[in-house]
Design an enzyme around this catalytic site. Structure first.
Site, PDB file in Angstrom:
ATOM      1  N   SER A   1       0.863  -1.103   0.138  1.00 43.41           N
ATOM      2  CA  SER A   1      -0.097   0.102   0.092  1.00 43.41           C
ATOM      3  C   SER A   1       0.788   1.374  -0.066  1.00 43.41           C
ATOM      4  O   SER A   1       0.523   2.298  -0.651  1.00 43.41           O
ATOM      5  CB  SER A   1      -0.977  -0.061   1.129  1.00 43.41           C
ATOM      6  OG  SER A   1      -0.190   0.133   2.347  1.00 43.41           O
ATOM      7  N   ASN A   2       2.019   1.358   0.715  1.00 44.56           N
ATOM      8  CA  ASN A   2       3.073   2.368   0.644  1.00 44.56           C
ATOM      9  C   ASN A   2       3.443   2.602  -0.884  1.00 44.56           C
ATOM     10  O   ASN A   2       3.690   3.552  -1.216  1.00 44.56           O
ATOM     11  CB  ASN A   2       3.952   2.201   1.647  1.00 44.56           C
ATOM     12  CG  ASN A   2       3.511   2.746   2.925  1.00 44.56           C
ATOM     13  OD1 ASN A   2       3.402   3.791   3.363  1.00 44.56           O
ATOM     14  ND2 ASN A   2       3.263   1.665   3.869  1.00 44.56           N
TER      15      ASN A   2
ATOM     16  N   MET B   1      10.467  -7.052   4.757  1.00 45.50           N
ATOM     17  CA  MET B   1      10.690  -7.789   6.135  1.00 45.50           C
ATOM     18  C   MET B   1      11.964  -8.572   6.498  1.00 45.50           C
ATOM     19  O   MET B   1      12.098  -9.332   7.344  1.00 45.50           O
ATOM     20  CB  MET B   1       9.419  -8.760   6.175  1.00 45.50           C
ATOM     21  CG  MET B   1       8.118  -8.285   6.077  1.00 45.50           C
ATOM     22  SD  MET B   1       7.790  -6.784   7.338  1.00 45.50           S
ATOM     23  CE  MET B   1       7.670  -7.905   8.607  1.00 45.50           C
ATOM     24  N   ARG B   2      13.100  -8.034   5.815  1.00 44.32           N
ATOM     25  CA  ARG B   2      14.418  -8.596   6.148  1.00 44.32           C
ATOM     26  C   ARG B   2      15.356  -7.538   6.500  1.00 44.32           C
ATOM     27  O   ARG B   2      15.298  -6.204   5.797  1.00 44.32           O
ATOM     28  CB  ARG B   2      15.007  -9.436   5.083  1.00 44.32           C
ATOM     29  CG  ARG B   2      14.205 -10.566   4.660  1.00 44.32           C
ATOM     30  CD  ARG B   2      14.552 -11.365   3.377  1.00 44.32           C
ATOM     31  NE  ARG B   2      13.753 -12.255   3.091  1.00 44.32           N
ATOM     32  CZ  ARG B   2      13.619 -13.657   3.701  1.00 44.32           C
ATOM     33  NH1 ARG B   2      14.818 -14.167   4.192  1.00 44.32           N
ATOM     34  NH2 ARG B   2      12.963 -14.599   3.159  1.00 44.32           N
TER      35      ARG B   2
ATOM     36  N   ASN C   1      13.216   3.838   5.379  1.00 42.33           N
ATOM     37  CA  ASN C   1      12.150   2.894   5.874  1.00 42.33           C
ATOM     38  C   ASN C   1      10.996   3.638   6.448  1.00 42.33           C
ATOM     39  O   ASN C   1      11.245   4.736   7.012  1.00 42.33           O
ATOM     40  CB  ASN C   1      12.565   1.886   6.802  1.00 42.33           C
ATOM     41  CG  ASN C   1      11.635   0.843   7.350  1.00 42.33           C
ATOM     42  OD1 ASN C   1      10.857   0.432   6.557  1.00 42.33           O
ATOM     43  ND2 ASN C   1      11.952   0.635   8.705  1.00 42.33           N
TER      44      ASN C   1
ATOM     45  N   HIS D   1       7.980   2.901   9.659  1.00 38.88           N
ATOM     46  CA  HIS D   1       7.713   2.144  10.589  1.00 38.88           C
ATOM     47  C   HIS D   1       6.661   2.736  11.426  1.00 38.88           C
ATOM     48  O   HIS D   1       6.305   3.965  11.541  1.00 38.88           O
ATOM     49  CB  HIS D   1       8.928   2.039  11.559  1.00 38.88           C
ATOM     50  CG  HIS D   1       8.800   1.185  12.849  1.00 38.88           C
ATOM     51  ND1 HIS D   1       8.814  -0.272  12.575  1.00 38.88           N
ATOM     52  CD2 HIS D   1       8.401   1.601  13.882  1.00 38.88           C
ATOM     53  CE1 HIS D   1       8.580  -0.776  14.008  1.00 38.88           C
ATOM     54  NE2 HIS D   1       8.054   0.377  14.857  1.00 38.88           N
TER      55      HIS D   1
HETATM   56  C1  GRF Z   1       3.803  -0.628   6.573  1.00 35.86           C
HETATM   57  O1  GRF Z   1       2.960  -0.617   7.507  1.00 35.86           O
HETATM   58  C2  GRF Z   1       5.016  -0.147   7.152  1.00 35.86           C
HETATM   59  O2  GRF Z   1       4.892   0.709   8.131  1.00 35.86           O
HETATM   60  C3  GRF Z   1       5.943  -1.254   7.827  1.00 35.86           C
HETATM   61  O3  GRF Z   1       5.473  -2.487   6.801  1.00 35.86           O
HETATM   62  C4  GRF Z   1       4.011  -2.121   6.199  1.00 35.86           C
HETATM   63  C5  GRF Z   1       3.915  -2.550   4.981  1.00 35.86           C
HETATM   64  O4  GRF Z   1       2.575  -2.189   4.396  1.00 35.86           O
HETATM   65  N1  GRF Z   1       7.276  -1.127   7.632  1.00 35.86           N
HETATM   66  P1  GRF Z   1       2.524  -2.249   2.885  1.00 35.86           P
HETATM   67  O5  GRF Z   1       3.092  -3.354   2.037  1.00 35.86           O
HETATM   68  O6  GRF Z   1       3.034  -0.885   2.270  1.00 35.86           O
HETATM   69  O7  GRF Z   1       0.897  -2.148   2.861  1.00 35.86           O
END
Ligand code: GRF
Length: 198
Positions: free
Chosen positions: A15-16, A94-95, A111, A113
């Site tokens: 989504s980001n 996620m790494r 990043n 968070h």
């Molecule tokens: C986000 O909520 C971010 O804060 C975390 O991982 C999530 C990724 O969400 N680091 P998306 O894949 O961008 O929907």
């Protein structure tokens, strides 16, 4: 102004990534997405890249669960360099990245968070904030370093915790805030560090 070539790395929903690609497309963000890379073969983030016609790739991560093998991390550096990337945007990757990436892109990997760092690093930060009885949490964009959810803070956005919030409702509002904060922080980075011709 020349557009800053960026590479987006993610493991999940994207989504980001979508929010960033939408801002680029609408002209609000002076960046150019050169490549989207995922360590998960069928991650939705790769479908989003395809939808926006952005070159995309799966990177086989190797045998570890929370990091890439040194060979895979070296391959990642090559892929990003080949694409001419000058800013690496982690969007749910996620790494934990290590020396090969940190040395190849010093102060050029960011990043997002889902907490107000330095509070609540680690997984499910919104649940940590709820459990701690906070009244405010939020999201943070930061440079990465060798520690998890650590490194120089670039921007933060507060999100109020409401009395009847569940982990799900709170997380959803944090993600809405993220989709505003991340493109805005990248836009500021583009102004501060314009694209170089190298
Ligand atoms: C986000 O909520 C971010 O804060 C975390 O991982 C999530 C990724 O969400 N680091 P998306 O894949 O961008 O929907």
């Amino acid at each position: 102004m020349k557009r800053l070539p960026i590479g987006i790395l993610g493991s999940g929903k994207g989504s980001n990534c979508r929010a960033i690609l939408e801002r680029i497309r609408s002209g609000d963000l002076a960046a150019e997405a050169r490549v989207v890379i995922s360590d998960v073969f069928d991650a939705p983030i790769l479908d989003i890249a395809r939808e926006f016609s952005i070159p995309n790739a799966y990177l086989a991560p190797g045998q570890f669960r929370t990091r890439l093998t040194p060979a895979a991390e070296g391959q990642l550096v090559e892929m990003l360099r080949e694409a001419g990337v000058q800013l690496v945007v982690l969007a749910g990757f996620m790494r934990v990245l290590h020396a090969p990436m940190l040395q190849a892109f010093p102060q050029r990997i960011i990043n997002i968070h889902p907490s107000l760092l330095p509070r609540f690093p680690g997984l499910e930060a919104w649940k940590q904030a709820l459990a701690a009885g906070e009244s405010v949490t939020g999201c943070t964009v930061h440079f990465i370093d060798e520690k998890i959810d650590h490194g120089q803070i670039i921007a933060r956005q507060e999100v109020a915790i409401l009395p009847n919030d569940t982990p799900e409702t709170l997380h959803a509002r944090i993600q809405i805030a993220e989709r505003e904060l991340y493109p805005a922080a990248i836009a500021k980075f583009c102004e501060k560090y314009p694209a170089s011709n190298v």
